[in-house]
Design an enzyme around this catalytic site. Structure first.
Site, PDB file in Angstrom:
ATOM      1  N   HIS A  96       0.846  -1.198   0.000  1.00 40.71           N
ATOM      2  CA  HIS A  96       0.000   0.000   0.000  1.00 40.71           C
ATOM      3  C   HIS A  96       0.884   1.252   0.000  1.00 40.71           C
ATOM      4  CE1 HIS A  96      -2.886   3.034   1.219  1.00 40.71           C
ATOM      5  NE2 HIS A  96      -3.837   2.187   0.853  1.00 40.71           N
ATOM      6  N   GLU A 105      -4.268   2.129  -7.215  1.00 40.04           N
ATOM      7  CA  GLU A 105      -4.604   3.254  -6.350  1.00 40.04           C
ATOM      8  C   GLU A 105      -3.676   4.427  -6.654  1.00 40.04           C
ATOM      9  OE1 GLU A 105      -6.736   1.818  -2.567  1.00 40.04           O
ATOM     10  OE2 GLU A 105      -4.605   1.700  -2.189  1.00 40.04           O
TER      11      GLU A 105
HETATM   12  P1  PGA Z   1      -9.587   6.053   0.428  1.00 38.51           P
HETATM   13  O1  PGA Z   1      -8.453   4.946   0.700  1.00 38.51           O
HETATM   14  O2  PGA Z   1     -10.797   5.320  -0.074  1.00 38.51           O
HETATM   15  O3  PGA Z   1      -9.820   6.696   1.761  1.00 38.51           O
HETATM   16  O4  PGA Z   1      -9.031   6.988  -0.582  1.00 38.51           O
HETATM   17  C1  PGA Z   1      -8.247   3.869  -0.152  1.00 38.51           C
HETATM   18  C2  PGA Z   1      -6.970   3.181   0.209  1.00 38.51           C
HETATM   19  O5  PGA Z   1      -6.002   3.869   0.613  1.00 38.51           O
HETATM   20  O6  PGA Z   1      -6.862   1.949   0.125  1.00 38.51           O
END
Ligand code: PGA
Length: 255
Positions: free
Chosen positions: A91, A167
Site C-alpha cells: 500500500h 490506487e
Molecule cells: P480512500 O483509501 O478510499 O480513503 O481513498 C483507499 C486506500 O487507501 O486503500
C-alpha cells in the site's frame, strides 16, 4: 462478480468502536453475488473474524518470514491461522510513511503466496508522475508490477491468488480532487495493468480493483466499467451505511 475490500487503515480508535462497526455491517446476510473483504488493523482481526460470517477477513500488511526474531511483525502463517484470506501488500501509505521498498514488497508477495493466502498488490503513481502524462504514469506502474512480481514462478501465481489494486496516490483520501469522480483514468490504467500481467508476466488476466476516494456517490461510476473488477475502499468503509451502499451498487453492477 465484483470484489469490495474495506481498508480500515489505523481505524477505528478502539476495539469497542470496531465491534460496533462490525455489528452494523454484519446485519446483512452473506451475498453470493459480491465478495466483501474487510481488512481491520491487526489487533482487531480475531474479534472481527469471530463475529463476521457475512464477510471475509483480510489483513493490511504482512511480514515475509514465517516466525522468528522480528519484533512487531506478523507472518503470513499467523494471519492464515486467524482466518485471514487476503492480504494487502505494498500500500502506498506503507511505501511513503514506513519506507517500504519494491524489494520488500516483492518478498511480502512471495511469502504470502507461499502460505496460500491471496495477495492484493497495491500499485499507483504519485501526482508528480501523473502530471508528466499518461506514458510516465504507465511506466511507473509497469515498473512497480515487474519488481513486485519478479522471481515468482508463473505456476505459483494464478488468477485466484493475485489481485491488483490500482490506487493512484493523487486520488487517495480526498473528496476534493475532481478527477476522482471521472473514472476514465482508472479504467484506462486498469486496462493497461491487465495487459501487462497477461501478456508479459502470466497467462491469465488478473482481477484489478480501483482504490482512491471511492464512496457511495461515485462508486457506480467506477463499478459500471467492465474492466474495473471492484473497489478498495478506505474512508467510506468506516461508515456502515455508506459502505453497505457501495456493496449494493457492486451487487447491481456485478451481474
Ligand atoms: P480512500 O483509501 O478510499 O480513503 O481513498 C483507499 C486506500 O487507501 O486503500
Amino acid at each position: 462478480m465484483k470484489t469490495i475490500i474495506a481498508n480500515w487503515k489505523m481505524n477505528p480508535a478502539t476495539l469497542k468502536e470496531a465491534l460496533k462497526l462490525t455489528h452494523e455491517l454484519s446485519r446483512k446476510p452473506r451475498l453470493s453475488t459480491v465478495e466483501v473483504v474487510v481488512c481491520p488493523p491487526f489487533p482487531y482481526i480475531e474479534a472481527i473474524s469471530g463475529h463476521w460470517p457475512s464477510f471475509k477477513t483480510g489483513a493490511q500488511d504482512v511480514f515475509w518470514e514465517t516466525e522468528g526474531a522480528y519484533t512487531g511483525e506478523v507472518s503470513p502463517t499467523m494471519l492464515k491461522s486467524m482466518g485471514v484470506r487476503r492480504v494487502l501488500v505494498g500500500h502506498s501509505e506503507r511505501r511513503m510513511f514506513l519506507g517500504e521498498t519494491d524489494e520488500m514488497v516483492n518478498k511480502k508477495v512471495r511469502a504470502t503466496l507461499r502460505t496460500g493466502l491471496r495477495v492484493v498488490l497495491c500499485v499507483g503513481e504519485p501526482k508528480h508522475v501523473r502530471r508528466e502524462g499518461i506514458e510516465a504514469a504507465r511506466a511507473y506502474v509497469r515498473a512497480q508490477l515487474h519488481s513486485a512480481l519478479k522471481t515468482l514462478f508463473p505456476r505459483s501465481v494464478t488468477r485466484r491468488s493475485l489481485t491488483i489494486a490500482y490506487e493512484p496516490i493523487w486520488a487517495l483520501s480526498t473528496s476534493k480532487n475532481p478527477r476522482v469522480d471521472t473514472p476514465d483514468d482508472a479504467a484506462e490504467m486498469i486496462q493497461f495493468i491487465k495487459h501487462i500481467v497477461s501478456k508479459t508476466l502470466y497467462k491469465f488476466t488478473p482481477e484489478v480493483l480501483y482504490g482512491g476516494s471511492v464512496n457511495a456517490s461515485n462508486a457506480a461510476n467506477f463499478l459500471e466499467r467492465p474492466e474495473i473488477d471492484g473497489a478498495l475502499v478506505g474512508g467510506a468503509s468506516l461508515r456502515a451505511g455508506e459502505f453497505q451502499k457501495i456493496i449494493d451498487i457492486a451487487v447491481r453492477l456485478g451481474k
